[in-house]
Design a protein around this motif. Structure first.
Motif, PDB file in Angstrom:
ATOM      1  N   HIS A  82       2.719   5.645   5.453  1.00 41.67           N
ATOM      2  CA  HIS A  82       2.866   5.866   6.800  1.00 41.67           C
ATOM      3  C   HIS A  82       2.467   4.727   7.781  1.00 41.67           C
ATOM      4  O   HIS A  82       2.895   4.480   8.742  1.00 41.67           O
ATOM      5  CB  HIS A  82       2.279   7.375   7.128  1.00 41.67           C
ATOM      6  CG  HIS A  82       2.854   8.285   6.417  1.00 41.67           C
ATOM      7  ND1 HIS A  82       3.957   9.200   6.991  1.00 41.67           N
ATOM      8  CD2 HIS A  82       2.593   9.098   5.315  1.00 41.67           C
ATOM      9  CE1 HIS A  82       4.132  10.137   6.154  1.00 41.67           C
ATOM     10  NE2 HIS A  82       3.561  10.132   5.040  1.00 41.67           N
ATOM     11  N   GLY A  83       1.473   4.098   7.207  1.00 45.40           N
ATOM     12  CA  GLY A  83       0.877   2.981   8.081  1.00 45.40           C
ATOM     13  C   GLY A  83      -0.489   2.563   7.778  1.00 45.40           C
ATOM     14  O   GLY A  83      -0.914   1.573   7.227  1.00 45.40           O
ATOM     15  N   SER A  84      -1.351   3.577   8.210  1.00 48.72           N
ATOM     16  CA  SER A  84      -2.961   3.429   8.243  1.00 48.72           C
ATOM     17  C   SER A  84      -3.466   3.405   7.054  1.00 48.72           C
ATOM     18  O   SER A  84      -4.707   2.899   6.797  1.00 48.72           O
ATOM     19  CB  SER A  84      -3.470   4.405   9.305  1.00 48.72           C
ATOM     20  OG  SER A  84      -3.129   4.305  10.684  1.00 48.72           O
ATOM     21  N   GLU A  85      -2.763   3.918   6.003  1.00 51.73           N
ATOM     22  CA  GLU A  85      -3.334   4.045   4.567  1.00 51.73           C
ATOM     23  C   GLU A  85      -3.241   2.606   3.884  1.00 51.73           C
ATOM     24  O   GLU A  85      -3.676   2.522   2.829  1.00 51.73           O
ATOM     25  CB  GLU A  85      -2.835   5.297   3.974  1.00 51.73           C
ATOM     26  CG  GLU A  85      -1.458   5.000   3.106  1.00 51.73           C
ATOM     27  CD  GLU A  85      -0.477   5.396   4.247  1.00 51.73           C
ATOM     28  OE1 GLU A  85       0.560   5.811   3.796  1.00 51.73           O
ATOM     29  OE2 GLU A  85      -0.482   5.024   5.454  1.00 51.73           O
ATOM     30  N   VAL A  86      -2.335   1.911   4.525  1.00 51.60           N
ATOM     31  CA  VAL A  86      -1.862   0.789   3.578  1.00 51.60           C
ATOM     32  C   VAL A  86      -3.112  -0.518   3.683  1.00 51.60           C
ATOM     33  O   VAL A  86      -3.319  -0.975   2.405  1.00 51.60           O
ATOM     34  CB  VAL A  86      -0.729   0.130   4.445  1.00 51.60           C
ATOM     35  CG1 VAL A  86      -0.391  -1.384   3.455  1.00 51.60           C
ATOM     36  CG2 VAL A  86       0.568   0.871   4.558  1.00 51.60           C
ATOM     37  N   ASN A  87      -3.734  -0.565   4.418  1.00 50.69           N
ATOM     38  CA  ASN A  87      -4.957  -1.469   4.604  1.00 50.69           C
ATOM     39  C   ASN A  87      -6.057  -1.022   5.054  1.00 50.69           C
ATOM     40  O   ASN A  87      -6.341  -1.074   6.346  1.00 50.69           O
ATOM     41  CB  ASN A  87      -4.437  -2.790   5.435  1.00 50.69           C
ATOM     42  CG  ASN A  87      -3.313  -3.540   4.772  1.00 50.69           C
ATOM     43  OD1 ASN A  87      -3.579  -3.894   3.758  1.00 50.69           O
ATOM     44  ND2 ASN A  87      -2.402  -3.680   5.484  1.00 50.69           N
ATOM     45  N   LEU A  88      -6.942  -0.032   4.285  1.00 50.04           N
ATOM     46  CA  LEU A  88      -8.147   0.753   4.777  1.00 50.04           C
ATOM     47  C   LEU A  88      -9.193  -0.307   5.148  1.00 50.04           C
ATOM     48  O   LEU A  88      -9.368  -1.404   4.468  1.00 50.04           O
ATOM     49  CB  LEU A  88      -8.316   1.789   3.749  1.00 50.04           C
ATOM     50  CG  LEU A  88      -7.450   2.636   3.238  1.00 50.04           C
ATOM     51  CD1 LEU A  88      -7.975   3.587   2.300  1.00 50.04           C
ATOM     52  CD2 LEU A  88      -7.248   3.737   4.543  1.00 50.04           C
ATOM     53  N   PRO A  89      -9.966  -0.108   6.026  1.00 49.39           N
ATOM     54  CA  PRO A  89     -11.219  -0.911   6.385  1.00 49.39           C
ATOM     55  C   PRO A  89     -12.229  -1.460   5.208  1.00 49.39           C
ATOM     56  O   PRO A  89     -12.690  -2.376   5.216  1.00 49.39           O
ATOM     57  CB  PRO A  89     -11.892   0.015   7.647  1.00 49.39           C
ATOM     58  CG  PRO A  89     -11.632   1.226   7.256  1.00 49.39           C
ATOM     59  CD  PRO A  89     -10.039   1.320   6.782  1.00 49.39           C
ATOM     60  N   GLY A  90     -12.414  -0.567   4.410  1.00 47.95           N
ATOM     61  CA  GLY A  90     -13.254  -0.754   3.384  1.00 47.95           C
ATOM     62  C   GLY A  90     -12.694  -1.191   2.135  1.00 47.95           C
ATOM     63  O   GLY A  90     -11.465  -0.901   1.797  1.00 47.95           O
ATOM     64  N   LEU A  91     -13.489  -2.321   1.621  1.00 52.80           N
ATOM     65  CA  LEU A  91     -12.957  -3.076   0.448  1.00 52.80           C
ATOM     66  C   LEU A  91     -12.436  -2.033  -0.938  1.00 52.80           C
ATOM     67  O   LEU A  91     -11.204  -2.395  -1.337  1.00 52.80           O
ATOM     68  CB  LEU A  91     -13.819  -4.187   0.019  1.00 52.80           C
ATOM     69  CG  LEU A  91     -13.399  -5.241  -0.917  1.00 52.80           C
ATOM     70  CD1 LEU A  91     -11.842  -5.814  -0.605  1.00 52.80           C
ATOM     71  CD2 LEU A  91     -14.354  -6.038  -1.613  1.00 52.80           C
ATOM     72  N   LEU A  92     -13.404  -1.119  -1.134  1.00 50.90           N
ATOM     73  CA  LEU A  92     -13.154  -0.334  -2.322  1.00 50.90           C
ATOM     74  C   LEU A  92     -11.918   0.400  -2.054  1.00 50.90           C
ATOM     75  O   LEU A  92     -11.027   0.573  -2.915  1.00 50.90           O
ATOM     76  CB  LEU A  92     -14.225   0.468  -2.536  1.00 50.90           C
ATOM     77  CG  LEU A  92     -14.400   1.423  -3.761  1.00 50.90           C
ATOM     78  CD1 LEU A  92     -13.831   0.515  -4.911  1.00 50.90           C
ATOM     79  CD2 LEU A  92     -15.581   2.351  -3.870  1.00 50.90           C
ATOM     80  N   GLY A  93     -11.917   1.085  -0.926  1.00 54.11           N
ATOM     81  CA  GLY A  93     -10.845   2.027  -0.625  1.00 54.11           C
ATOM     82  C   GLY A  93      -9.435   1.411  -0.588  1.00 54.11           C
ATOM     83  O   GLY A  93      -8.493   1.781  -0.924  1.00 54.11           O
ATOM     84  N   LYS A  94      -9.532   0.290  -0.012  1.00 53.62           N
ATOM     85  CA  LYS A  94      -8.142  -0.940   0.313  1.00 53.62           C
ATOM     86  C   LYS A  94      -7.876  -1.291  -1.176  1.00 53.62           C
ATOM     87  O   LYS A  94      -6.484  -1.028  -1.415  1.00 53.62           O
ATOM     88  CB  LYS A  94      -8.612  -2.117   0.996  1.00 53.62           C
ATOM     89  CG  LYS A  94      -7.475  -2.990   1.052  1.00 53.62           C
ATOM     90  CD  LYS A  94      -7.590  -4.052   1.902  1.00 53.62           C
ATOM     91  CE  LYS A  94      -8.193  -3.771   3.317  1.00 53.62           C
ATOM     92  NZ  LYS A  94      -8.522  -5.313   4.087  1.00 53.62           N
ATOM     93  N   LYS A  95      -8.533  -1.662  -1.835  1.00 56.22           N
ATOM     94  CA  LYS A  95      -8.226  -2.055  -3.338  1.00 56.22           C
ATOM     95  C   LYS A  95      -7.845  -0.823  -4.365  1.00 56.22           C
ATOM     96  O   LYS A  95      -6.752  -0.997  -5.052  1.00 56.22           O
ATOM     97  CB  LYS A  95      -9.286  -2.814  -3.872  1.00 56.22           C
ATOM     98  CG  LYS A  95      -9.867  -4.101  -3.466  1.00 56.22           C
ATOM     99  CD  LYS A  95      -8.852  -5.014  -3.612  1.00 56.22           C
ATOM    100  CE  LYS A  95      -9.047  -6.357  -3.045  1.00 56.22           C
ATOM    101  NZ  LYS A  95      -8.191  -7.259  -2.882  1.00 56.22           N
ATOM    102  N   PHE A  96      -8.325   0.392  -4.003  1.00 57.84           N
ATOM    103  CA  PHE A  96      -8.037   1.544  -4.827  1.00 57.84           C
ATOM    104  C   PHE A  96      -6.632   2.126  -4.411  1.00 57.84           C
ATOM    105  O   PHE A  96      -5.718   2.419  -4.955  1.00 57.84           O
ATOM    106  CB  PHE A  96      -8.934   2.576  -4.655  1.00 57.84           C
ATOM    107  CG  PHE A  96      -8.929   3.671  -5.689  1.00 57.84           C
ATOM    108  CD1 PHE A  96      -9.116   3.500  -7.064  1.00 57.84           C
ATOM    109  CD2 PHE A  96      -8.592   4.890  -5.157  1.00 57.84           C
ATOM    110  CE1 PHE A  96      -9.087   4.418  -7.877  1.00 57.84           C
ATOM    111  CE2 PHE A  96      -8.229   6.048  -6.075  1.00 57.84           C
ATOM    112  CZ  PHE A  96      -8.523   5.645  -7.439  1.00 57.84           C
ATOM    113  N   THR A  97      -6.249   2.008  -2.949  1.00 53.30           N
ATOM    114  CA  THR A  97      -5.109   2.405  -2.547  1.00 53.30           C
ATOM    115  C   THR A  97      -3.922   1.299  -3.008  1.00 53.30           C
ATOM    116  O   THR A  97      -3.069   1.650  -3.301  1.00 53.30           O
ATOM    117  CB  THR A  97      -5.008   2.382  -0.940  1.00 53.30           C
ATOM    118  OG1 THR A  97      -6.163   3.169  -0.558  1.00 53.30           O
ATOM    119  CG2 THR A  97      -3.735   2.719  -0.517  1.00 53.30           C
ATOM    120  N   HIS A  98      -4.165  -0.082  -2.992  1.00 54.49           N
ATOM    121  CA  HIS A  98      -3.256  -1.068  -3.322  1.00 54.49           C
ATOM    122  C   HIS A  98      -2.784  -0.823  -5.001  1.00 54.49           C
ATOM    123  O   HIS A  98      -1.881  -0.819  -5.319  1.00 54.49           O
ATOM    124  CB  HIS A  98      -3.723  -2.305  -3.199  1.00 54.49           C
ATOM    125  CG  HIS A  98      -4.000  -2.828  -1.608  1.00 54.49           C
ATOM    126  ND1 HIS A  98      -4.375  -3.923  -1.187  1.00 54.49           N
ATOM    127  CD2 HIS A  98      -3.290  -2.041  -0.724  1.00 54.49           C
ATOM    128  CE1 HIS A  98      -4.370  -3.902  -0.190  1.00 54.49           C
ATOM    129  NE2 HIS A  98      -3.527  -2.772   0.392  1.00 54.49           N
TER     130      HIS A  98
END
Length: 337
Positions: A82-98
């Motif tokens: 959807h958009g906001s989940e693509v690049n989360l602010p926290g490094l851990l959350g971002k890497k896990f989502t990617h």
């Protein structure tokens, strides 16, 4: 079997020869996440999911878990971004989502903008489809016939529906109001939604000297009531602003909802709203920080209001879930007999 696709606002169920599990949901925190993970694990373990559709941050994470848990199963996972989940602010959350995105067999972005913010290394390795969000026209049509317009102050009546936050851009409308009022002295801006930043925006309105031209209505309690706001307004304002923390407007489904009620939309370009508005027909895209552009767009729409209203309705109906669902069915792989 049936395929069920759920967005944050709408859902559709269409009969199809498909064995599936659907994971959706963003609210409720860790307990909800764990509950979803357990329920979907049980569902898949019982053979309830040849194809798994995940939509949203937590759902993507569960998709990764299912991929690891059932590595021996031929699961096909489709991720909807959807958009906001693509690049989360926290490094851990971002890497896990990617990593979760990479665990999907297919990725669908709800707009060209959302597709553009997916990291390049993921875009190179995944075939990303772009399918817009949809709306449930049948449900909204019932609300349309049941409701009557509210008697709101102002001429023209400007409306924004959504959480009162910087991402939704109400502050950009407030900053443009001084110039708008010079052309339309009786204009009034009505803001409907969760008042998260209401105090800050009220202070901004005082600074701009436009507090008498703004009404905060708070949360709308029912769909019927929301319909009354849509029917009373002259223009829908959606000047969303992408935030540095990754909170972005990935599509702007509320633009379609407004359009269904024949309400033309003035939307900010440079985000997912580019795909939610048929520019020059269902509404007009503008630079959200340019008050002159915003005012000129208002003048253009109000001068040809009947045509814009008609085209807004047509554009919204083209995004009915019964139509959009066919795009998903086309890209999904054939299922086993």
């Amino acid at each position: 079997m049936e395929i069920i696709l759920r967005s944050k606002r709408s859902s559709i169920s269409t009969e199809n020869n498909l064995s599936k599990s659907t994971v959706s949901g963003e609210k409720g925190g860790l307990p909800t996440f764990i509950g979803y993970m357990m329920s979907r694990t049980i569902s898949v373990s019982k053979g309830g999911g040849e194809i798994v559709i995940v939509s949203g941050k937590f759902s993507l994470w569960i998709g990764l878990w299912l991929r690891l848990r059932f590595f021996y199963r031929d699961l096909h996972i489709l991720g909807i971004l959807h958009g906001s989940e693509v690049n989360l602010p926290g490094l851990l959350g971002k890497k896990f989502t990617h990593l979760s995105m990479m665990a999907c067999n297919q990725l669908v972005a709800v707009s060209h903008y959302t597709a553009s913010i997916i990291p390049a290394w993921i875009r190179k390795s995944k075939n990303i489809s772009i399918i817009p969000n949809g709306i449930d026209c049948q449900r909204m049509d019932r609300k349309l016939t049941e409701s009557v317009p509210l008697n709101l102050q102002g001429s023209p009546i400007l409306l924004t529906v959504g959480g009162v936050t910087p991402r939704k851009g109400q502050h950009r409308v407030i900053r443009a109001l001084p110039e708008i009022i010079r052309s339309y002295p009786q204009a009034c801006y009505h803001i409907v939604g969760l008042p998260i930043y209401q105090k800050q925006f009220e202070e901004l309105a005082i600074q701009c000297g436009v507090q008498e031209h703004i009404v905060f209505h708070g949360v709308c309690p029912t769909w019927e009531k929301l319909t009354e706001y849509y029917k009373a307004a002259d223009l829908f304002m959606l000047l969303s602003e992408n935030q540095k923390n990754g909170d972005v407007e990935g599509f702007g489904i509320v633009a379609l909802e407004a359009g269904f009620f024949s309400l033309p939309v003035i939307g900010a370009t440079g985000c997912g709203i580019d795909d939610a508005i048929d520019d020059g027909r269902s509404g007009i895209l503008v630079n959200g920080d340019n008050a002159t552009e915003i005012c000129n767009a208002m003048t253009k729409i109000l001068a040809d209001k009947s045509s814009f209203k008609q085209r807004s309705k047509v554009w919204a109906e083209q995004h009915d879930w019964n139509i959009v669902i066919e795009d998903f069915i086309r890209i999904l792989p054939p299922t086993k007999a």
